[in-house]
Design a protein around this motif. Structure first.
Motif, PDB file in Angstrom:
ATOM      1  N   THR A 169     130.998 -11.618 -88.373  1.00  0.00           N
ATOM      2  CA  THR A 169     131.704 -10.344 -88.433  1.00  0.00           C
ATOM      3  C   THR A 169     132.018 -10.054 -89.893  1.00  0.00           C
ATOM      4  O   THR A 169     132.605 -10.895 -90.579  1.00  0.00           O
ATOM      5  CB  THR A 169     133.009 -10.397 -87.627  1.00  0.00           C
ATOM      6  N   ARG A 209     139.419 -15.816 -79.308  1.00  0.00           N
ATOM      7  CA  ARG A 209     139.650 -14.379 -79.180  1.00  0.00           C
ATOM      8  C   ARG A 209     138.585 -13.580 -79.929  1.00  0.00           C
ATOM      9  O   ARG A 209     138.096 -12.552 -79.437  1.00  0.00           O
ATOM     10  CB  ARG A 209     141.039 -14.036 -79.710  1.00  0.00           C
ATOM     11  N   VAL A 210     138.200 -14.050 -81.113  1.00  0.00           N
ATOM     12  CA  VAL A 210     137.139 -13.378 -81.863  1.00  0.00           C
ATOM     13  C   VAL A 210     135.840 -13.408 -81.064  1.00  0.00           C
ATOM     14  O   VAL A 210     135.121 -12.402 -80.965  1.00  0.00           O
ATOM     15  CB  VAL A 210     136.946 -14.040 -83.244  1.00  0.00           C
ATOM     16  N   CYS A 246     135.952 -10.928 -78.293  1.00  0.00           N
ATOM     17  CA  CYS A 246     135.896  -9.559 -78.810  1.00  0.00           C
ATOM     18  C   CYS A 246     134.474  -9.167 -79.213  1.00  0.00           C
ATOM     19  O   CYS A 246     133.980  -8.096 -78.836  1.00  0.00           O
ATOM     20  CB  CYS A 246     136.851  -9.447 -79.997  1.00  0.00           C
ATOM     21  N   SER A 284     132.125  -8.825 -76.213  1.00  0.00           N
ATOM     22  CA  SER A 284     132.337  -7.559 -75.511  1.00  0.00           C
ATOM     23  C   SER A 284     131.700  -6.399 -76.263  1.00  0.00           C
ATOM     24  O   SER A 284     131.038  -5.541 -75.673  1.00  0.00           O
ATOM     25  CB  SER A 284     133.845  -7.321 -75.346  1.00  0.00           C
ATOM     26  N   LEU A 285     131.874  -6.379 -77.586  1.00  0.00           N
ATOM     27  CA  LEU A 285     131.315  -5.296 -78.393  1.00  0.00           C
ATOM     28  C   LEU A 285     129.786  -5.302 -78.355  1.00  0.00           C
ATOM     29  O   LEU A 285     129.156  -4.258 -78.159  1.00  0.00           O
ATOM     30  CB  LEU A 285     131.805  -5.422 -79.835  1.00  0.00           C
ATOM     31  N   TYR A 289     138.146   3.207 -78.577  1.00  0.00           N
ATOM     32  CA  TYR A 289     137.596   1.878 -78.277  1.00  0.00           C
ATOM     33  C   TYR A 289     137.140   1.207 -79.564  1.00  0.00           C
ATOM     34  O   TYR A 289     137.464   0.054 -79.832  1.00  0.00           O
ATOM     35  CB  TYR A 289     136.428   2.016 -77.305  1.00  0.00           C
ATOM     36  N   ILE A 341     138.685  -2.248 -81.413  1.00  0.00           N
ATOM     37  CA  ILE A 341     137.884  -3.417 -81.788  1.00  0.00           C
ATOM     38  C   ILE A 341     138.096  -3.749 -83.262  1.00  0.00           C
ATOM     39  O   ILE A 341     138.321  -4.908 -83.644  1.00  0.00           O
ATOM     40  CB  ILE A 341     136.392  -3.157 -81.509  1.00  0.00           C
ATOM     41  N   GLU A 392     141.626  -5.189 -83.798  1.00  0.00           N
ATOM     42  CA  GLU A 392     141.812  -6.559 -83.327  1.00  0.00           C
ATOM     43  C   GLU A 392     141.085  -7.558 -84.219  1.00  0.00           C
ATOM     44  O   GLU A 392     141.644  -8.598 -84.592  1.00  0.00           O
ATOM     45  CB  GLU A 392     141.336  -6.700 -81.880  1.00  0.00           C
ATOM     46  N   LEU A 393     139.840  -7.286 -84.568  1.00  0.00           N
ATOM     47  CA  LEU A 393     139.085  -8.238 -85.378  1.00  0.00           C
ATOM     48  C   LEU A 393     139.666  -8.359 -86.788  1.00  0.00           C
ATOM     49  O   LEU A 393     139.683  -9.447 -87.365  1.00  0.00           O
ATOM     50  CB  LEU A 393     137.613  -7.826 -85.439  1.00  0.00           C
ATOM     51  N   TRP A 420     139.708  -2.514 -74.824  1.00  0.00           N
ATOM     52  CA  TRP A 420     138.278  -2.795 -74.930  1.00  0.00           C
ATOM     53  C   TRP A 420     137.820  -3.858 -73.949  1.00  0.00           C
ATOM     54  O   TRP A 420     136.644  -3.951 -73.648  1.00  0.00           O
ATOM     55  CB  TRP A 420     137.924  -3.221 -76.356  1.00  0.00           C
ATOM     56  N   HIS A 421     138.746  -4.683 -73.432  1.00  0.00           N
ATOM     57  CA  HIS A 421     138.385  -5.741 -72.493  1.00  0.00           C
ATOM     58  C   HIS A 421     138.866  -5.308 -71.108  1.00  0.00           C
ATOM     59  O   HIS A 421     140.054  -5.426 -70.771  1.00  0.00           O
ATOM     60  CB  HIS A 421     139.021  -7.062 -72.901  1.00  0.00           C
TER      61      HIS A 421
END
Length: 321
Positions: free
Chosen positions: A117, A155-156, A159, A162-163, A179, A183, A186-187, A296-297
Motif C-alpha cells: 500500500t 486490519r490492513v 482492508c 476488500s478493496l 467508500y 478506505i 482507514e489505511l 467498506w466492510h
C-alpha cells in the motif's frame, strides 16, 4: 470515476520492463535464479493511495535509488528466506517504510506474492499534523522498516483484500466517493500507528478539564448534526475543532465513555438506519447505503447494525413497505 478506471491488471514478462515510478519510487530489480521472468500485478489507484498486489515467479533482489515520494506498507503472503527493508520476511508481517529509508530487499525463494500500500508523503504528513497537532519527524538514524503489530497487520490485510476484490469486480461500492474516502482514511490511520510510536514527542500536552471536554464534544456533535448526508471522519473532527486526536480521545471518553470513532460509527449507523427506513427495495439497496456512509466492510457493518438496532439492515429496508 468508475470501478474500471481505478483498477488494472498487468503481466510483466521481461524484468527490463519493471517500472516502479508509478508508486513514487525508483527501484532496481535483479533476478537471482535462471529462467523466464514473470510478474502478475493487480493495481488499485485511488489518487493519493495505491494498492499493488503482485506475484513474482523468480528469486529477486531489489535496491532503491534515492528517496521516494510515498510511505509504503508491505506484507508477504508467506515466509521466505531473505529480508525486506532489513526485516526478515515472515508470513503476514506488515512492514512500514518511510520515504527516507535506504531501501533494500531480497527474496531468495523462487516464487512469492506480496501486497503493498502506497500513500503520498504529503497526505500522510498532513494527516498526522491534523490528528496530533505536531509535525511528523522520524529519526534519520532509523535504517529498518517498522514492524506493525499483529492487530494492525490483520486490519490492513482485511482492508486491502476488500478493496482489491471490490475494484476487480467493479462492485457497486467503488462507485461511491464515501467508500473510497473510508478506505483511504482507514489505511492512512493504520499506517500512522507504527510511525507514531517512533515519532511521539516527549512533551505531553495538558488534558482539558471536564467543562472544556463537554464544550468540545457539544461542538463536534453540532458539527455532525449540521452536516447531514456527509460521512464525517475522525480527521474532519480534528480539523474542525483544531485539536489533536489525543485531545478528542480524552474528551469523548470523559463525556460519553466512547472513543470518537465509536461515536462516529454509531452516528453513521443511525444515518444508514434512517435512509433504509425511508427507502424502498426499488429505490435503494443495503450495500448502497452502507457504502454511502463509509462502511467498506459489509459483513462488519451488518453485525454492527444488528447489534445497534436488533435487526438486520435488510429487515429494516423491507419492513413496513
Amino acid at each position: 470515476m468508475n470501478g474500471s478506471s481505478l483498477f488494472r491488471q498487468q503481466t510483466i514478462s521481461d524484468i527490463a520492463d519493471w517500472d516502479s515510478s508509478a508508486f513514487g519510487s525508483a527501484i532496481d530489480i535483479v533476478q537471482l535464479t535462471p529462467g523466464r521472468f514473470s510478474s502478475t500485478q493487480q493495481i488499485v489507484d485511488l489518487g493519493c493511495l495505491q494498492v499493488l498486489r503482485m506475484s513474482v515467479n523468480q528469486a529477486v533482489a531489489a535496491r532503491g535509488r534515492g528517496a521516494t515520494s510515498r510511505y509504503a506498507a508491505v506484507m508477504f503472503d508467506d515466509s521466505h528466506e531473505g529480508n525486506f527493508a532489513h526485516v526478515r520476511i515472515q508470513r503476514d508481517r506488515l512492514v512500514v517504510l518511510p520515504p527516507h529509508l535506504d531501501f533494500a530487499g531480497c527474496v531468495r525463494h523462487q516464487g512469492f506474492r506480496c501486497t503493498a500500500t502506497f500513500i503520498s508523503s504529503q497526505y500522510v504528513e498532513d494527516y498526522y499534523r491534523t490528528l496530533t497537532g505536531e509535525t511528523l519527524c522520524l529519526p534519520p538514524e532509523n535504517k529498518t522498516g517498522l514492524i506493525a503489530d499483529d492487530a494492525i497487520a490483520g486490519r490492513v490485510q482485511l482492508c486491502v483484500d476488500s478493496l482489491l476484490d471490490a475494484a476487480s469486480n467493479n462492485d457497486e461500492c467503488v462507485q461511491h466517493a464515501e467508500y473510497r474516502a473510508a478506505i483511504i482514511d482507514e489505511l492512512t490511520t493504520l499506517m500512522l500507528r507504527p510511525l507514531q510510536s517512533l515519532a511521539i514527542s516527549d512533551d505531553e500536552k495538558p488534558q482539558p478539564q471536564i467543562a472544556k471536554a463537554h464544550r468540545l464534544v457539544n461542538q463536534l456533535e453540532d458539527y455532525i448534526i449540521d452536516n447531514p448526508g456527509t460521512s464525517v471522519r475522525l480527521i474532519d473532527l480534528c480539523e474542525h475543532a483544531g485539536v489533536s486526536e489525543r485531545t478528542l480521545q480524552y474528551a469523548f471518553q470523559r463525556v460519553l465513555g466512547l472513543s470518537p470513532m465509536q461515536y462516529l460509527t454509531r452516528c453513521r449507523l443511525h444515518q444508514v438506519h434512517a435512509a433504509l427506513n425511508q427507502g424502498t427495495a426499488q429505490s435503494t439497496t443495503v450495500s448502497a447505503e452502507a457504502c454511502r456512509w463509509g462502511f467498506w466492510h459489509l459483513s462488519e457493518f451488518a453485525q454492527a447494525y444488528r447489534l445497534q438496532f436488533g435487526e438486520l439492515p435488510s429487515e429494516t429496508l423491507h419492513a413496513r413497505k
